[in-house]
Design a protein around this motif. Structure first.
Motif, mmCIF file in Angstrom:
data_model
loop_
_atom_site.group_PDB
_atom_site.id
_atom_site.type_symbol
_atom_site.label_atom_id
_atom_site.label_comp_id
_atom_site.label_asym_id
_atom_site.label_seq_id
_atom_site.Cartn_x
_atom_site.Cartn_y
_atom_site.Cartn_z
ATOM 1 N N LYS A 238 27.652 64.906 -1.652
ATOM 2 C CA LYS A 238 27.718 65.856 -0.541
ATOM 3 C C LYS A 238 29.116 65.918 0.069
ATOM 4 O O LYS A 238 29.587 66.979 0.447
ATOM 5 C CB LYS A 238 26.687 65.488 0.532
ATOM 6 N N TRP A 239 29.757 64.770 0.211
ATOM 7 C CA TRP A 239 31.147 64.758 0.646
ATOM 8 C C TRP A 239 31.756 63.394 0.342
ATOM 9 O O TRP A 239 31.045 62.430 0.058
ATOM 10 C CB TRP A 239 31.308 65.122 2.122
ATOM 11 N N TRP A 241 35.434 60.788 1.325
ATOM 12 C CA TRP A 241 36.518 60.551 2.285
ATOM 13 C C TRP A 241 37.506 59.558 1.682
ATOM 14 O O TRP A 241 37.139 58.424 1.359
ATOM 15 C CB TRP A 241 35.942 60.004 3.587
ATOM 16 N N ASP A 273 32.076 62.279 11.192
ATOM 17 C CA ASP A 273 30.836 63.040 11.292
ATOM 18 C C ASP A 273 30.031 62.795 10.016
ATOM 19 O O ASP A 273 30.489 63.108 8.914
ATOM 20 C CB ASP A 273 31.158 64.527 11.450
ATOM 21 N N ARG A 275 27.492 64.215 8.816
ATOM 22 C CA ARG A 275 27.030 65.412 8.114
ATOM 23 C C ARG A 275 28.124 66.018 7.243
ATOM 24 O O ARG A 275 27.869 66.465 6.132
ATOM 25 C CB ARG A 275 26.541 66.457 9.121
ATOM 26 N N SER A 276 29.340 66.031 7.758
ATOM 27 C CA SER A 276 30.411 66.781 7.100
ATOM 28 C C SER A 276 31.557 65.927 6.585
ATOM 29 O O SER A 276 32.353 66.380 5.760
ATOM 30 C CB SER A 276 30.982 67.806 8.091
ATOM 31 N N GLY A 277 31.691 64.702 7.096
ATOM 32 C CA GLY A 277 32.833 63.874 6.742
ATOM 33 C C GLY A 277 34.069 64.145 7.568
ATOM 34 O O GLY A 277 35.143 63.601 7.288
ATOM 35 N N ASP A 278 33.965 64.976 8.602
ATOM 36 C CA ASP A 278 35.119 65.260 9.461
ATOM 37 C C ASP A 278 35.473 64.032 10.298
ATOM 38 O O ASP A 278 34.589 63.332 10.817
ATOM 39 C CB ASP A 278 34.821 66.439 10.390
ATOM 40 N N ASP A 685 18.654 65.137 10.147
ATOM 41 C CA ASP A 685 17.970 66.426 10.016
ATOM 42 C C ASP A 685 16.917 66.391 8.913
ATOM 43 O O ASP A 685 16.749 67.355 8.151
ATOM 44 C CB ASP A 685 18.986 67.540 9.732
ATOM 45 N N TYR A 689 20.323 60.084 3.052
ATOM 46 C CA TYR A 689 21.637 59.986 2.417
ATOM 47 C C TYR A 689 21.873 58.558 1.913
ATOM 48 O O TYR A 689 21.327 57.592 2.454
ATOM 49 C CB TYR A 689 22.748 60.342 3.409
#
Length: 727
Positions: A238-239, A241, A273, A275-278, A685, A689
Motif C-alpha cells: 500500500k505504501w 517509507w 500517517d 493510512r498514507s505514509g505522509d 477503517d 495492515y
C-alpha cells in the motif's frame, strides 16, 4: 662502596644493558609503513572502525580487540598480508570491501603502529607479508596515540566548516547523505491523538500496537483476523517509507490513533500517517550512527508522550506525542553506554536496560527507571552483582572494575497482576572464563532471568540459566508470559537454543527443551535446570580453540518468538551455525577487557547447510508441533495473527506468511533488502495492515550469514518501512 651499593650499581648496569638490548632489538625490526601513512590510517579508523572496535582498540560486543594482548594473541602468528586481506574483504561491518585500497593499507598501517611496529621510509602495501609478532609488541608508542591526520596538500582549499547544527563528515558513515541536520527538523501535529492510559497498556485495543511485542506478556500476536490462510495471497503493498541509511535497522513500528511512531536509524523519531505514509513530524535526536550496529528496537507510548532511549549515547528522551517536541531527557550511564532493547512503561515508570558494558569501566551495567512525567530517576538494579551485595561473592574475588558484561539489550515483559517485570541478562565479559579470570564463579546476574518490582526495582527472584557463561551464548532475549489455568509460566529461549519454562511466581524451574543441535552442555538436570558445560570447556585456557554449537549467531537471538494464543504455540525463529572459538588474554585494567575472542564459522553438523529454521512448540508441554529449514536465516521477529497466519522475514530479502497449524509457506514477496525488525499488524477503517522493515546492520545474526552465504548478494543500502493490506 658498600656491598649494597655495588649490587645496586651492578643491577643498574644490567638494567641499562637490557634497555639497550631492547632498543637494539626494536631497531632490528623491519619498518613496513610510513608515519604519514599511519596518521592517515588513524583518520580512517576513527571514521570507519572506532564505533565498534572503540577509540582505544579494546573492542566491544562482537568486535574483537585490535590492540594489546588480545590482538597479539589472535594475530601474532599470522602475517601482515593475512591481516590486510581480512580487513579488506570483511570490513567495515555492514559495508564490507567498500573502501579504497589506499584506505585499507592506511588503516592496516595505523593498527600495526598502534601495536608497536616501527615506522620507516617505505609505505605499507598489501603485498608486504611478515609475521605480525616479528614487528609488533602489542604496546602502542605515545607518538602513535597522539598522531594527527595529515594536513591538506599545499595550496589546497581548507575544508568548509560544518553547517550549523550538522554533524561533521568524520562522524558519519559514508553512506549517510550530507548534511544530516539534527533537531526538530519537521514540525506538525497529530490531530486525533488520544492519551494512552495504564488500562490501554494492560488491554491494548485490537487494532493498535502500543508497545514492543504488542502486549505486556510479550506475545508478538495480533487478535486481528481479516487476513487469513485463504486470502493472504491477496496482500499488496500500500505504501513504503525510505528510512535513514547507516546504523542498524531493527525497529518496532508503534501504532496508535492512526499514526505510526517510528524509531528510525541515527536516533531519529518520526510520526507517519498510517493510512498514507505522509510524514507528520520528525525529531532527529542524534547522535548519528557511525557504524552498522546498535539498532533501536522499540519506542514506548504513555499518556501524551513518546519515549525513546538512544542507541549510541544512552539518553532517555520524552517527546510530546502530538508534536515531537522534547519534554525531558535523562542520561542512562556513561558516554560509552547505550540502549538498544527499547523502553517499556509500567505504572508510570519508564524502564530501560543498558549496553556497552564489555570493557572494564567504573560504571557497571544496570536496569533503571525514570518517572514518566518528569524524568526524575526512580531506581537502579545492578545486573553485575557488586562487592558486598547479594551475589557479589560469585565473581571469584574480582573487584567491581573487572566485572564486565551483564548488559540488558532486550526490553522486559510485565505481569500486572503480580506487579512483576521480567528481564533477561546477557553474558559476562570477556566471554571466556579464562580471559576474565573468574574461575568457576557464577558471575551473577549474567545469563539470568530477573523478576523485579517495577515500583522500586527490588529483586523478587532470579534464575541463572548458565552459571559463569563462557562462550557468548547469553540468555538475554524475550520472556514470554503464558497462563494455563492457574499455572503462571514464563518461557524463554537464548543462544544455546534451549527453550526454558519457569514458574513466574516463584522462579522455580519447570522444564527445558533442546530445539537445535548443541554440544556445549554435557547435561541439563531436568529437576533443577542446572546446566553443566562439557569438561574441556570447564577446564579451558586462553588461546585454545573450542567447538561451540551453536555459536554466537545463536540458536535463537533477538528475532523474537511469537505466542499464537489460539493454538497455544510458540513459533520460534532459529539459526544453525557453529564456531571454533578461543578466548584471548586481556589487560585487566580500566578500559581493558572487551569480548576478547576469535571465531571461525561453520554450518551446524547435520543441517545440510541450512542456516534458517522455523519451529513451533506447544507451550503447555513443549512438544514440537512442526518445523522446517531453509538456506537463509530469519532476521525478523515472528508475528502471528488470529487469522491463522504467521509472518517472518529472512536474510535473503524474502518476507513470508506461513500457516500456523503446519508451518507451510502460503505467501511470500521479495523486498529491497534483508527483512529485519519486528513486523506488526494494525487496523484502520475496517482494514487490517501488516507493517515490516528492511535494512542492514547488527551483530552476529548479520555477520555470520554474511560470511557463510557467499551466494547471497545484498544492496549496500535499503533501510525501509513497507505497509501491506488486502486489495
Amino acid at each position: 662502596m658498600s656491598v649494597t651499593g655495588r649490587l645496586l650499581a651492578g643491577a643498574a648496569v644490567i638494567i641499562g644493558l637490557g634497555g639497550a638490548y631492547a632498543v637494539a632489538q626494536q631497531a632490528q625490526q623491519p619498518a613496513i609503513y610510513t608515519a604519514q601513512q599511519a596518521a592517515a590510517g588513524k583518520a580512517v579508523y576513527t571514521q570507519q572502525c572506532a564505533g565498534c572496535h572503540r577509540d582505544n582498540l579494546a573492542g566491544g560486543a562482537d568486535a574483537p580487540p585490535l590492540g594489546g594482548k588480545g590482538f597479539l594473541g589472535a594475530w601474532g602468528s599470522r602475517t601482515t598480508a593475512d591481516f590486510y586481506k581480512f580487513i579488506a574483504v570483511s570490513m567495515p561491518a555492514g559495508a564490507p570491501a567498500s573502501l579504497s585500497e589506499k584506505q585499507y593499507t592506511d588503516v592496516t598501517a595505523y593498527l600495526l603502529a598502534a601495536n608497536g611496529a616501527r615506522a620507516g621510509a617505505k609505505p605499507f602495501s598489501k603485498s608486504v607479508s611478515v609475521r605480525i609478532s616479528s614487528v609488533a609488541s602489542g604496546r602502542a608508542p605515545a607518538r602513535v596515540a597522539a598522531a594527527k591526520p595529515p594536513a591538506s596538500a599545499p595550496g589546497a582549499k581548507p575544508a568548509a566548516p560544518p553547517a550549523p547544527n550538522t554533524v561533521p563528515l568524520n562522524q558519519r558513515t559514508d553512506l549517510m547523505p550530507p548534511p544530516f541536520q539534527l533537531g526538530h527538523t519537521v514540525k506538525g501535529t497529530v490531530k486525533n491523538y488520544t492519551d494512552v492510559s495504564d488500562e490501554m497498556l494492560k488491554n491494548p485495543p485490537d487494532g493498535e500496537w502500543l508497545m514492543y511485542r504488542r502486549n505486556y506478556q510479550g506475545w508478538s500476536y495480533s487478535p486481528l483476523k481479516q487476513i487469513t490462510t485463504a486470502n493472504v495471497k491477496g496482500l499488496t503493498l500500500k505504501w513504503a517509507w525510505n528510512m535513514n541509511e547507516g546504523g542498524a535497522n531493527q525497529p518496532t513500528p508503534i501504532v496508535h490513533a492512526g499514526v505510526i511512531f517510528l524509531a528510525n536509524t541515527s536516533n531519529t523519531v518520526q510520526a507517519l500517517d498510517a493510512r498514507s505514509g505522509d510524514l507528520i513530524w520528525e525529531n532527529r535526536l542524534g547522535p548519528v550512527s557511525r557504524v552498522a550496529y546498535g539498532g533501536n528496537r522499540a519506542l514506548a507510548l504513555y499518556e501524551d508522550k513518546v519515549y525513546v532511549a538512544t542507541s549510541i549515547d544512552g539518553v532517555v528522551h520524552a517527546l510530546d506525542a502530538r508534536t515531537g517536541a522534547e519534554v525531558w531527557r535523562q542520561k542512562l550511564g556513561s558516554d560509552r553506554n547505550s540502549a538498544t532493547g527499547g523502553v517499556m512503561v509500567m505504572r508510570g515508570k519508564v524502564i530501560s536496560g543498558m549496553t556497552g558494558c564489555d570493557n572494564y569501566s567504573l560504571n557497571n551495567c544496570y536496569i533503571s527507571a525514570f518517572d514518566a512525567k518528569t524524568g526524575a530517576p526512580a531506581w537502579k538494579f545492578y545486573t553485575t552483582a557488586l562487592e558486598g551485595q547479594p551475589g557479589g561473592d560469585t565473581w571469584n574475588g574480582l573487584p567491581n572494575l573487572l566485572r564486565g558484561g551483564g548488559d540488558t539489550w532486550i526490553a522486559g515483559t510485565y505481569d500486572p497482576d503480580l506487579n512483576t517485570t521480567y528481564w533477561g541478562v546477557a553474558q559476562t565479559k570477556p566471554w571466556f572464563r579464562a580471559s576474565r579470570k573468574s574461575g568457576d564463579g557464577a558471575t551473577l546476574y549474567s545469563s539470568s532471568t530477573l523478576a523485579l518490582n517495577p515500583d522500586d526495582g527490588t529483586l523478587k527472584w532470579h534464575f541463572q540459566h548458565a552459571p559463569g557463561e563462557t562462550l557468548d551464548l547469553d540468555e538475554v532475549f524475550e520472556r514470554v508470559l503464558v497462563d494455563h489455568g492457574k499455572d503462571k509460566t514464563l518461557l524463554t529461549i537464548g543462544k544455546p537454543g534451549i527453550l526454558w519454562k519457569l514458574d513466574r511466581v516463584t522462579g522455580k524451574f519447570i522444564a527445558a527443551k533442546e530445539t537445535i543441535f548443541q554440544n556445549v552442555f554435557s547435561k541439563i538436570d531436568q529437576k533443577t535446570g542446572e546446566a553443566t558445560y562439557r569438561e574441556d570447556i570447564r577446564n579451558q585456557k586462553t588461546n585454545e580453540w573450542f567447538s561451540s554449537c551453536p555459536g554466537p549467531q545463536g540458536g535463537h537471538d533477538w528475532q523474537a518468538t511469537s505466542y499464537h494464543q489460539p493454538t497455544d504455540q510458540l513459533i520460534i525463529p532459529l539459526s544453525q551455525s557453529c564456531v571454533m572459538i578461543r578466548g584471548l588474554d586481556v589487560d585487566q585494567k580500566l578500559g581493558g577487557g572487551g569480548t576478547a575472542a576469535q571465531q571461525k564459522f561453520y554450518f551446524t553438523p547435520g543441517s545440510k547447510q541450512q542456516l534458517g529454521r522455523l519451529s513451533a512448540y506447544r507451550a503447555s508441554d513443549m512438544k514440537e508441533m512442526w518445523t522446517w529449514e531453509q538456506r537463509a536465516p530469519f532476521l525478523s521477529a515472528v508475528l502471528s495473527t488470529a487469522g491463522g497466519v504467521a509472518f517472518v522475514g529472512d536474510f535473503d530479502r524474502r518476507f513470508k506468511a506461513v500457516d500456523v497449524t503446519n508451518g507451510k509457506v502460503i505467501w511470500e514477496t521479495r523486498l529491497g533488502n534483508t527483512v529485519q525488525g519486528y513486523p506488526v499488524s494494525f487496523s484502520l477503517d475496517g482494514k487490517q495492515y501488516i507493517a515490516v522493515t528492511t535494512g542492514l546492520g547488527g551483530g552476529s545474526p548479520q555477520a555470520k550469514p554474511t560470511a557463510l552465504l557467499q551466494e547471497v548478494r545484498r544492496p549496500a543500502t535499503g533501510n525501509m518501512l513497507y505497509v501491506f493490506a488486502l486489495d
